[in-house]
Design a protein around this motif. Structure first.
Motif, PDB file in Angstrom:
ATOM      1  N   MET A  96       0.857  -1.198   0.000  1.00  0.00           N
ATOM      2  CA  MET A  96       0.000   0.000   0.000  1.00  0.00           C
ATOM      3  C   MET A  96       0.886   1.239   0.000  1.00  0.00           C
ATOM      4  SD  MET A  96      -2.778   1.773   0.043  1.00  0.00           S
ATOM      5  CE  MET A  96      -4.032   0.525   0.203  1.00  0.00           C
ATOM      6  N   PRO A  97       0.781   2.049  -1.037  1.00  0.00           N
ATOM      7  CA  PRO A  97       1.619   3.255  -1.082  1.00  0.00           C
ATOM      8  C   PRO A  97       1.113   4.328  -0.117  1.00  0.00           C
ATOM      9  CG  PRO A  97       0.181   3.180  -2.987  1.00  0.00           C
ATOM     10  CD  PRO A  97      -0.025   1.886  -2.229  1.00  0.00           C
ATOM     11  N   LEU A  98       1.980   5.224   0.256  1.00  0.00           N
ATOM     12  CA  LEU A  98       1.628   6.341   1.119  1.00  0.00           C
ATOM     13  C   LEU A  98       0.449   7.113   0.526  1.00  0.00           C
ATOM     14  CD1 LEU A  98       2.102   8.240   3.532  1.00  0.00           C
ATOM     15  CD2 LEU A  98       3.864   9.383   2.157  1.00  0.00           C
ATOM     16  N   ALA A  99       0.420   7.268  -0.778  1.00  0.00           N
ATOM     17  CA  ALA A  99      -0.663   8.005  -1.430  1.00  0.00           C
ATOM     18  C   ALA A  99      -2.027   7.373  -1.133  1.00  0.00           C
ATOM     19  CB  ALA A  99      -0.428   8.072  -2.933  1.00  0.00           C
ATOM     20  N   GLY A 100      -2.075   6.065  -1.001  1.00  0.00           N
ATOM     21  CA  GLY A 100      -3.334   5.393  -0.674  1.00  0.00           C
ATOM     22  C   GLY A 100      -3.816   5.746   0.721  1.00  0.00           C
TER      23      GLY A 100
END
Length: 116
Positions: A96-100
């Motif tokens: 899970m990317p930080l943007a998510g």
């Protein structure tokens, strides 16, 4: 599968960097839950909270189904909590990317503003 994960580890900066990123994501989400004047609540004591699965509930439990439905419209899925526990659960594993997480936190703030 393990081989692919092990190949990807150095590209992400190694285990230390992954741990740092996971802590950053977790802190961002838990802070959004803890610092909203009770609209969101985490049922887990701070000292034993997970870095990967973040459960939370709404002060007004009747809004939880709407929260999940509205989040799904924004392509944030699988937030519904376990059927025996209720609430929501955000799984923020390594992939899970930080943007998510930032998108979820922004959604939570907007949802609160509409329903507080």
């Amino acid at each position: 599968m393990c081989g692919l994960v092990f190949e990807d580890l150095p590209e992400q900066g190694g285990l230390g960097e992954i741990e740092k990123n996971n802590k950053w994501k977790t802190d961002l989400l838990y802070n959004a839950i803890d610092e909203n004047k009770g609209f969101y609540r985490c049922p887990v004591e701070k000292s034993v909270r997970s870095l990967m699965n973040v459960p939370f509930t709404l002060e007004k439990s009747e809004l939880e189904a709407e929260f999940v439905k509205e989040a799904a419209k924004e392509k944030m899925v699988q937030l519904k909590g376990h059927r025996s526990v209720g609430g929501m659960k955000a799984s923020i594993y390594n992939a899970m990317p930080l943007a998510g997480v930032e998108k979820l936190v922004a959604f939570m703030k907007d949802f609160q503003a509409k329903h507080a």
